[in-house]
Scaffold this motif. Structure first.
Motif, mmCIF file in Angstrom:
data_model
loop_
_atom_site.group_PDB
_atom_site.id
_atom_site.type_symbol
_atom_site.label_atom_id
_atom_site.label_comp_id
_atom_site.label_asym_id
_atom_site.label_seq_id
_atom_site.Cartn_x
_atom_site.Cartn_y
_atom_site.Cartn_z
ATOM 1 N N ALA A 19 0.769 -1.134 0.006
ATOM 2 C CA ALA A 19 0.013 -0.110 0.038
ATOM 3 C C ALA A 19 0.857 1.307 0.051
ATOM 4 O O ALA A 19 0.721 2.188 -0.569
ATOM 5 C CB ALA A 19 -1.066 -0.109 1.244
ATOM 6 N N ALA A 20 2.025 1.258 0.999
ATOM 7 C CA ALA A 20 3.053 2.558 0.902
ATOM 8 C C ALA A 20 3.495 2.515 -0.387
ATOM 9 O O ALA A 20 3.782 3.620 -0.822
ATOM 10 C CB ALA A 20 3.777 2.141 2.168
ATOM 11 N N LEU A 23 1.311 4.114 -3.043
ATOM 12 C CA LEU A 23 0.997 5.256 -2.767
ATOM 13 C C LEU A 23 2.253 6.356 -3.411
ATOM 14 O O LEU A 23 2.026 7.455 -3.874
ATOM 15 C CB LEU A 23 0.766 5.422 -1.205
ATOM 16 N N SER A 27 1.657 8.714 -6.365
ATOM 17 C CA SER A 27 2.093 10.187 -5.907
ATOM 18 C C SER A 27 2.839 10.808 -6.982
ATOM 19 O O SER A 27 2.820 11.858 -7.662
ATOM 20 C CB SER A 27 2.735 10.486 -4.689
ATOM 21 N N PHE A 261 7.362 3.527 0.320
ATOM 22 C CA PHE A 261 6.833 4.769 -0.540
ATOM 23 C C PHE A 261 7.964 5.410 -1.498
ATOM 24 O O PHE A 261 7.568 5.506 -2.552
ATOM 25 C CB PHE A 261 6.469 5.928 0.514
ATOM 26 N N PHE B 44 5.031 15.702 1.969
ATOM 27 C CA PHE B 44 4.283 14.478 2.349
ATOM 28 C C PHE B 44 3.860 14.556 3.603
ATOM 29 O O PHE B 44 2.633 13.814 3.661
ATOM 30 C CB PHE B 44 5.902 13.603 2.503
ATOM 31 N N LEU B 48 -0.193 13.636 2.903
ATOM 32 C CA LEU B 48 -0.444 12.279 3.061
ATOM 33 C C LEU B 48 -0.483 11.924 4.758
ATOM 34 O O LEU B 48 -1.602 11.382 5.375
ATOM 35 C CB LEU B 48 0.476 11.342 2.518
ATOM 36 N N SER B 247 -2.858 -0.457 6.813
ATOM 37 C CA SER B 247 -2.255 -0.041 5.686
ATOM 38 C C SER B 247 -2.180 1.770 5.557
ATOM 39 O O SER B 247 -1.456 2.343 5.067
ATOM 40 C CB SER B 247 -3.095 -0.385 4.101
ATOM 41 N N ILE B 250 0.643 2.455 8.485
ATOM 42 C CA ILE B 250 2.048 2.528 8.169
ATOM 43 C C ILE B 250 2.644 3.880 7.657
ATOM 44 O O ILE B 250 3.864 4.149 7.764
ATOM 45 C CB ILE B 250 2.475 1.394 6.980
ATOM 46 N N ILE B 251 1.652 4.800 7.097
ATOM 47 C CA ILE B 251 2.053 5.985 6.637
ATOM 48 C C ILE B 251 1.797 7.111 7.864
ATOM 49 O O ILE B 251 2.535 7.986 8.195
ATOM 50 C CB ILE B 251 1.122 6.473 5.462
#
Lengths: 365, 365
Positions: A19-20, A23, A27, A261, B44, B48, B247, B250-251
């Motif tokens: 998922a990261a 993203l 992006s 990411f 970032f 996000l 998910s 993690i960010i």
């Protein structure tokens, strides 16, 4: 036997990583981030987040209870593959140091920090995290030093052969993910000193250059400092004060998310996923996902490693290629296209393959 | 009474925030990061990490068990201060909308997301985290909308008065921290549409412009989506699947560390800490750390808020100024120097002052 619920746990552990990454990919593709902004995030990961994560991992790991048999299996795997490649290089007319380094990296250097720890923890619980940390120590303190030594040796040899008539290969960091590279502007003033200082390769000088180079990498510092702290702390029963540990972890918790990411932004900035042709791409995948794990399995049997330790060893050997291996390949201009393909394809192939190894190993019980 | 051990817990909660900020400051001063790289990290965080954190905070908060009395005190504080400032602006010849917005932001908009949640949790435990989330909802869904409305109203009024003879004030994002701003390149195509579309201020049009502008801010989306999800989820007993929650997290776990790091880089890129002169700096500090908390205390008594709820309300009102307030001030060019000083000085002054409020409130028991 592996149950459906434990399989779901593995997917649950892998999903956030992808998922990261997705993203990061989206992006860049949606132009939400410029290349310079990506470089900033990537530099933060390489300079601060990953080294702090490595320090916390290693400093909290008891070095006096390390699993010697497990580490012996891991070491034997790497020694077997290196010996086989060296023999091939010596006796085959196609052999070269460049191919030895490339094939060795492909077969033996998985992504332990960003993917290994979370995925293995999902599979085998917190105990496997501890085993992964032990592999991380050896990876940074021994194996990357060896790889950089070989690169430097090759560079010095080339300089000797060319009698300094040709310009040395230049580092080209513009498209790279500098996970564990070092300077803000991507430059490295020492990269060609070996070529300048000597006209014939001297083992000692090359080793000094390689160690100098390695000591500029924050992750190496972090590994050595973490090991040093853990040796003292676990010897004398000292605990890291919570206030310091929390101050480190406020940055280090971002490492895995930001690291993945950053890998996603790296993918999005490449023009093609497979840049080295299909033949070499297949070779890279065979080395990474077949030769590496199979030699690890053989090594484990050879040193008498059993049960869950054997499983952890084999599954971690089947993780995607470490991003750092690509960074070096690009810096020394030795098959960077193969390594880039290895990182990107490896990440996609690893989902079914890692789970396949996990299930197959689970059948043995 | 507050014990030494609970005071240590507060320092333990604040220290990592300042460590991350110091790292950001040192990284820029040591030239480890270029301004563009800082912009990448900052972007970032704004695009996000913080929105995902806000979504997770709000979506996991039960909106049916919100503390109405607590929110009433918070709302009353803001209404009292706004009414007093509006009366002053109407009847004093020095009064202006610009000063109403600046003084209102200084007195009532603390840094709830990055600092409020971790510091208050350190002081009053996990229950206060829940209360902070409730304030975050109102802050993003009501109060920032009001502030942007006033900015847009002022811009439209200026455009009317100047009969479009003078160029409108331009956004200058080059030195700003765009925590919760929106575009990759810092531009905002809609910033002066209000000035272009109308020659006299129309309340409805300005409101539409303000809402349009607010809806471009990822944190506002995140708040509304989080509120929407929580209203459904807690009504029908739906749980967020762990795979989705992981998910997101993690960010989002990186938000606080990276956010404070980003504030540190912002400080390092300013030439001076105090850019508005000492008189205005003192005024800013009095509004933030004296007027704000005291009116909160009065409001709490007025609505009958007692005990730990009152303490949480007053202490959160004495947190440093929200970075977003500065971002708007710079975008609309309304006292950005005061707001920059407010953010930077506030962070240093808040350590002793927040702890002082915490201790004084603890004496009441």
């Amino acid at each position: 036997m592996i149950s459906w619920s434990s399989l779901y746990h593995v997917v649950e552990a892998m999903m956030p990583l992808y998922a990261a990454m997705a993203l990061g990919y989206a992006s860049v593709r949606k132009k939400a981030f410029t290349p310079e902004q990506c470089a900033g995030i990537n530099h933060f990961v390489a300079l601060l987040a990953v080294p702090l994560l490595i320090f916390r991992m290693i400093s909290s790991n008891n070095p006096y209870t390390m699993n010697i048999r497990f580490l012996a299996a891991d070491t034997l795997q790497k020694v077997i593959i290196l010996a086989a490649l060296a023999a091939w290089a010596r006796f085959s007319k196609n052999g070269s140091i460049a191919w030895v380094i490339t094939l060795f990296s492909l077969a033996t250097l998985p992504n332990t920090v960003l993917m290994g720890v979370p995925v293995l923890r999902g599979m085998y619980g917190p105990m496997s995290e501890n085993l992964m940390v032990q592999i991380v120590v050896l990876q940074f303190v021994v194996w990357y030093v060896l790889v950089v030594f070989l690169f430097e040796y090759m560079a010095a040899q080339n300089a000797f052969m060319e009698q300094q008539q040709m310009p040395p290969p230049q580092a080209n960091g513009s498209h790279s993910v500098d996970i564990l590279a070092v300077n803000a502007d991507g430059s490295d003033p020492d990269v060609s000193i070996a070529q300048e200082e000597t006209t014939r390769p001297s083992g000692m000088l090359i080793l000094v250059m390689a160690v100098k180079k390695i000591l500029k990498i924050p992750s190496t510092y972090a590994s050595l400092l973490g090991l040093f702290w853990s040796l003292i702390a676990f010897r004398f029963g000292i605990k890291m004060p919570a206030i310091i540990d929390n101050s480190l972890s406020i940055i280090s918790v971002s490492a895995i998310g930001l690291g993945m990411f950053s890998v996603g932004t790296f993918m999005a900035r490449r023009k093609k996923f497979i840049t080295c042709g299909y033949y070499l791409a297949v070779l890279a995948m065979v080395m990474r996902f077949l030769i590496g794990p199979i030699v690890m399995l053989v090594s484990s049997f050879a040193v008498g490693l059993h049960g869950v330790f054997l499983n952890v060893g084999v599954v971690q050997a089947a993780l995607p290629l470490a991003v750092l291996s690509f960074v070096y390949a690009e810096e020394y201009n030795v098959h960077p296209d193969i390594m880039s393909t290895g990182v990107i394809m490896g990440i996609f192939i690893s989902v079914p393959l890692t789970i396949l190894y996990y299930v197959l190993l689970g059948l043995r019980r």
